[in-house]
Write a protein that holds these residues in place. Structure first.
Motif, mmCIF file in Angstrom:
data_model
loop_
_atom_site.group_PDB
_atom_site.id
_atom_site.type_symbol
_atom_site.label_atom_id
_atom_site.label_comp_id
_atom_site.label_asym_id
_atom_site.label_seq_id
_atom_site.Cartn_x
_atom_site.Cartn_y
_atom_site.Cartn_z
ATOM 1 N N PRO A 45 36.785 9.681 24.611
ATOM 2 C CA PRO A 45 37.028 10.529 23.432
ATOM 3 C C PRO A 45 36.179 10.138 22.222
ATOM 4 O O PRO A 45 35.738 11.002 21.460
ATOM 5 C CB PRO A 45 38.528 10.365 23.153
ATOM 6 C CG PRO A 45 38.972 9.223 23.977
ATOM 7 C CD PRO A 45 38.022 9.050 25.098
ATOM 8 N N MET A 46 35.937 8.835 22.067
ATOM 9 C CA MET A 46 35.087 8.400 20.954
ATOM 10 C C MET A 46 33.644 8.875 21.170
ATOM 11 O O MET A 46 32.951 9.267 20.220
ATOM 12 C CB MET A 46 35.117 6.872 20.810
ATOM 13 C CG MET A 46 36.501 6.297 20.524
ATOM 14 S SD MET A 46 37.232 6.947 19.004
ATOM 15 C CE MET A 46 38.422 8.136 19.670
ATOM 16 N N TYR A 47 33.209 8.855 22.419
ATOM 17 C CA TYR A 47 31.875 9.373 22.760
ATOM 18 C C TYR A 47 31.782 10.865 22.449
ATOM 19 O O TYR A 47 30.825 11.325 21.819
ATOM 20 C CB TYR A 47 31.601 9.129 24.250
ATOM 21 C CG TYR A 47 30.468 9.965 24.810
ATOM 22 C CD1 TYR A 47 29.136 9.624 24.571
ATOM 23 C CD2 TYR A 47 30.739 11.108 25.556
ATOM 24 C CE1 TYR A 47 28.098 10.400 25.068
ATOM 25 C CE2 TYR A 47 29.708 11.889 26.059
ATOM 26 C CZ TYR A 47 28.394 11.529 25.815
ATOM 27 O OH TYR A 47 27.370 12.311 26.303
ATOM 28 N N GLU A 48 32.785 11.622 22.878
ATOM 29 C CA GLU A 48 32.772 13.072 22.703
ATOM 30 C C GLU A 48 32.808 13.453 21.227
ATOM 31 O O GLU A 48 32.069 14.332 20.770
ATOM 32 C CB GLU A 48 33.948 13.691 23.440
ATOM 33 C CG GLU A 48 34.024 15.202 23.368
ATOM 34 C CD GLU A 48 33.009 15.911 24.245
ATOM 35 O OE1 GLU A 48 33.059 17.145 24.329
ATOM 36 O OE2 GLU A 48 32.154 15.235 24.839
ATOM 37 N N PHE A 49 33.678 12.795 20.461
ATOM 38 C CA PHE A 49 33.772 13.096 19.031
ATOM 39 C C PHE A 49 32.459 12.763 18.317
ATOM 40 O O PHE A 49 31.952 13.556 17.518
ATOM 41 C CB PHE A 49 34.911 12.301 18.388
ATOM 42 C CG PHE A 49 36.288 12.662 18.894
ATOM 43 C CD1 PHE A 49 36.508 13.806 19.640
ATOM 44 C CD2 PHE A 49 37.380 11.836 18.629
ATOM 45 C CE1 PHE A 49 37.776 14.128 20.112
ATOM 46 C CE2 PHE A 49 38.652 12.157 19.087
ATOM 47 C CZ PHE A 49 38.851 13.307 19.830
ATOM 48 N N THR A 50 31.916 11.582 18.627
ATOM 49 C CA THR A 50 30.695 11.127 17.960
ATOM 50 C C THR A 50 29.505 11.994 18.344
ATOM 51 O O THR A 50 28.665 12.343 17.496
ATOM 52 C CB THR A 50 30.417 9.656 18.304
ATOM 53 O OG1 THR A 50 31.568 8.863 17.978
ATOM 54 C CG2 THR A 50 29.219 9.127 17.532
ATOM 55 N N ARG A 51 29.398 12.343 19.624
ATOM 56 C CA ARG A 51 28.291 13.170 20.111
ATOM 57 C C ARG A 51 28.238 14.507 19.380
ATOM 58 O O ARG A 51 27.162 15.008 19.046
ATOM 59 C CB ARG A 51 28.457 13.395 21.616
ATOM 60 C CG ARG A 51 27.344 14.199 22.267
ATOM 61 C CD ARG A 51 27.607 14.358 23.759
ATOM 62 N NE ARG A 51 28.780 15.182 24.009
ATOM 63 C CZ ARG A 51 28.768 16.514 24.038
ATOM 64 N NH1 ARG A 51 27.640 17.170 23.788
ATOM 65 N NH2 ARG A 51 29.870 17.195 24.301
ATOM 66 N N ASN A 52 29.403 15.089 19.133
ATOM 67 C CA ASN A 52 29.448 16.376 18.448
ATOM 68 C C ASN A 52 29.099 16.268 16.975
ATOM 69 O O ASN A 52 28.686 17.256 16.363
ATOM 70 C CB ASN A 52 30.827 17.011 18.619
ATOM 71 C CG ASN A 52 30.964 17.742 19.938
ATOM 72 O OD1 ASN A 52 30.520 18.880 20.081
ATOM 73 N ND2 ASN A 52 31.551 17.078 20.932
ATOM 74 N N ILE A 53 29.268 15.093 16.395
ATOM 75 C CA ILE A 53 28.889 14.887 14.990
ATOM 76 C C ILE A 53 27.397 14.584 14.873
ATOM 77 O O ILE A 53 26.702 15.142 14.024
ATOM 78 C CB ILE A 53 29.698 13.721 14.376
ATOM 79 C CG1 ILE A 53 31.192 14.050 14.372
ATOM 80 C CG2 ILE A 53 29.212 13.409 12.958
ATOM 81 C CD1 ILE A 53 32.082 12.862 14.062
ATOM 82 N N VAL A 54 26.900 13.735 15.742
ATOM 83 C CA VAL A 54 25.511 13.278 15.667
ATOM 84 C C VAL A 54 24.532 14.356 16.119
ATOM 85 O O VAL A 54 23.458 14.527 15.535
ATOM 86 C CB VAL A 54 25.334 11.993 16.509
ATOM 87 C CG1 VAL A 54 23.859 11.606 16.611
ATOM 88 C CG2 VAL A 54 26.145 10.853 15.899
ATOM 89 N N GLY A 55 24.901 15.096 17.169
ATOM 90 C CA GLY A 55 24.019 16.154 17.657
ATOM 91 C C GLY A 55 22.687 15.613 18.144
ATOM 92 O O GLY A 55 22.628 14.566 18.807
ATOM 93 N N ASP A 56 21.595 16.268 17.789
ATOM 94 C CA ASP A 56 20.256 15.890 18.251
ATOM 95 C C ASP A 56 19.626 14.772 17.437
ATOM 96 O O ASP A 56 18.513 14.327 17.742
ATOM 97 C CB ASP A 56 19.324 17.107 18.209
ATOM 98 C CG ASP A 56 19.754 18.197 19.178
ATOM 99 O OD1 ASP A 56 20.355 17.848 20.211
ATOM 100 O OD2 ASP A 56 19.500 19.390 18.890
ATOM 101 N N SER A 57 20.339 14.300 16.406
ATOM 102 C CA SER A 57 19.752 13.280 15.532
ATOM 103 C C SER A 57 19.935 11.864 16.062
ATOM 104 O O SER A 57 19.489 10.906 15.426
ATOM 105 C CB SER A 57 20.348 13.382 14.127
ATOM 106 O OG SER A 57 21.739 13.153 14.157
ATOM 107 N N GLY A 58 20.580 11.715 17.206
ATOM 108 C CA GLY A 58 20.784 10.381 17.756
ATOM 109 C C GLY A 58 21.176 10.406 19.214
ATOM 110 O O GLY A 58 21.578 11.443 19.745
#
Length: 504
Positions: A45-58
């Motif tokens: 869940p931490m991966y999924e939440f973070t991935r959606n915030i960071v997007g293509d910038s990381g």
């Protein structure tokens, strides 16, 4: 001549540029060439939440591999070494990722972002290990960390991760804010879906393999009935199986919910004995490789969980299950007179702070929200008004030694020695009782008469207390039921106190 001079000057300029480039720090060159941020997260869940915030910038990765039970995971030396090269680390809570506090000590130049920061947690249940409360190297579960399983609270975690990333990488604020807003919109729609589908649930009870869905149940007006505790592999007693079998028979529940990534033997045993079916309720601690390949996400799996829950909540119970009776413990006000013993002032020795300023600041608002949902007796606002009257006082601090007290009001101090003058047992309207321990000043002070109440009835060190004080009489204080100024140790933060209030 002029042409030759120009060539010499140009040559010197180029040499200077080359030498300057060669002497630039390696870190500066590395940062310039680095195109994307590297963010490591603890589990799915931490991966999924973070991935959606960071997007293509990381680039966002998860430490816990797909299909691995997150409760059992321990990072390897290689995992920690890889993390050292990351720009940031995102995790849920030290009560879930119990290895984080120890690991953080070895991290250098890696910022940690705690998704549950500032969120008051539910108590972990009867299975938590008090011996591990101050040592999170083992799998201690003093508080329930499964916040992400309630869409309502998942939104708050996403906001915290977003804010943590923006603080660390302010140049990415615009993209993080935009991405987070789009994802929060999806989570808000998921939250609304849960509310609408579960609003008129016929059956409130649902039986789970372990206590992972407390926040979901609380926020959507259901009642989780766990076979085991916080850990999915905890073995329940035979009496617990018999108790749950009876519940199934009484309510007409048709399903027992189990987890794909955990041992489902206990759930199967109960299902077989009760003659009901097994159904998956995914705690989303880690998607399987098959789920990942199929393109499943937090939101899609939470929708599957909702459909699974509806199979239980749409069934009209055979009979209404009575609410559990109050646990008749001493701390809840149930005891024999013979067990009440005299106490010394030394039981309350220490430096104590009033909780009233924290209430006024809004620090306890989460506690009142929990109380509304847990008890359904008053709204959060009504609870706040109730405690506003109860906690109100102008005494900021009270310093207590074995035979004296100092009342601190602003920049004024009132001190006196006190003697113990007895105890009084009071019976309340609800049927429970309380004990007040009475003290009187031996010197002139506005706080001549003092009474302590801390839900204990015999000598023991107080962790906090309610206090009644004045200069009229002990009898006048005994009649006071609406105002009970409350004090916790100096040094505890408002958040610490809020967490303690909910736990006890």
């Amino acid at each position: 001549m002029k042409k030759k001079l120009t060539l010499i000057i140009t040559g010197l300029f180029l040499l200077t540029v080359i030498l300057t480039a060669c002497t630039k720090p390696k870190t500066e060159i590395k940062n310039k060439d680095k195109k994307k941020l590297t963010i490591v997260t603890s589990f799915y869940p931490m991966y999924e939440f973070t991935r959606n915030i960071v997007g293509d910038s990381g680039d966002v990765t998860s430490m816990v591999p797909a299909g691995t039970e997150a409760h059992d995971y321990e990072p390897s030396a290689k995992d920690i070494a890889n993390l050292q090269d990351a720009d940031a680390f995102v995790y849920n809570s030290e009560y879930m990722e119990t290895w984080v506090p120890k690991m953080e000590k070895s991290l250098k130049n890696v910022t940690s972002i705690k998704a549950s920061e500032g969120m008051v947690l539910l108590p972990g249940g009867k299975d938590h290990d008090h011996s591990a409360e101050k040592n999170h190297d083992g799998h201690s579960h003093d508080y329930d960390p499964h916040l992400w399983l309630s869409p309502f609270r998942a939104i708050k975690e996403v906001e915290t991760i977003r804010d943590g990333l923006i603080k660390q990488f302010p140049e990415q604020k615009k993209i993080f804010t935009k991405n987070a807003a789009a994802y929060i919109k999806q989570l808000t729609e998921l939250d609304s879906l849960y509310k609408s589908k579960l609003l008129n649930a016929k059956q409130k009870n649902f039986i789970t393999q372990h206590t992972a869905f407390s926040y979901l149940a609380l926020d959507y007006n259901l009642k989780q009935v766990p076979i085991a505790g916080i850990s999915p592999d905890q073995e329940p007693k035979p009496s617990r199986i018999a108790e749950l079998k009876k519940l199934v028979e009484e309510t007409g529940i048709n399903y027992i919910y189990f987890e794909e990534n955990a041992n489902d033997r206990v759930a199967k045993t109960l299902a077989n004995e009760a003659g009901v079916e097994l159904l998956v309720l995914n705690p989303l601690e880690g998607l399987t490789k098959e789920d990942t390949k199929a393109g499943k996400t937090y939101i899609s799996v939470m929708k599957e969980n909702l459909e699974a829950l509806i199979k239980s909540t749409d069934v009209t119970p055979k009979k209404e299950v009575a609410e559990p009776t109050v646990n008749k413990t001493i701390s809840n006000g149930y005891f024999d007179d013979k067990d009440v013993k005299d106490r010394d002032l030394s039981d309350y020795a220490g430096e104590w702070q009033s909780v009233f300023p924290y209430l006024e600041e809004g620090t306890f608002d989460q506690v009142f929200d929990y109380k509304e949902k847990l008890t359904k007796k008053m709204t959060a606002e009504e609870y706040k008004d109730y405690y506003q009257k109860g906690y109100q006082t102008d005494v900021d601090r009270i310093d207590i030694s074995k035979d004296s007290m100092i009342f601190i009001v602003g920049d004024k101090k009132y001190s006196s020695k006190y003697k113990y003058v007895g105890k009084e047992i009071l019976t309340y309207k609800a049927g429970n009782r309380g004990v007040r321990f009475l003290f009187e000043a031996t010197e002139d002070t506005p706080y001549k008469y003092v009474q302590f109440s801390d839900h204990r009835i015999a000598p023991s060190k107080a962790a906090h207390f309610h206090i009644y004080f004045g200069n009229e009489s002990q009898q006048k204080l005994l009649e006071e039921m609406d105002n009970w100024p409350t004090y916790y140790p100096v040094g505890m933060t408002g958040f610490d106190i809020a967490q303690e209030m909910l736990a006890h």
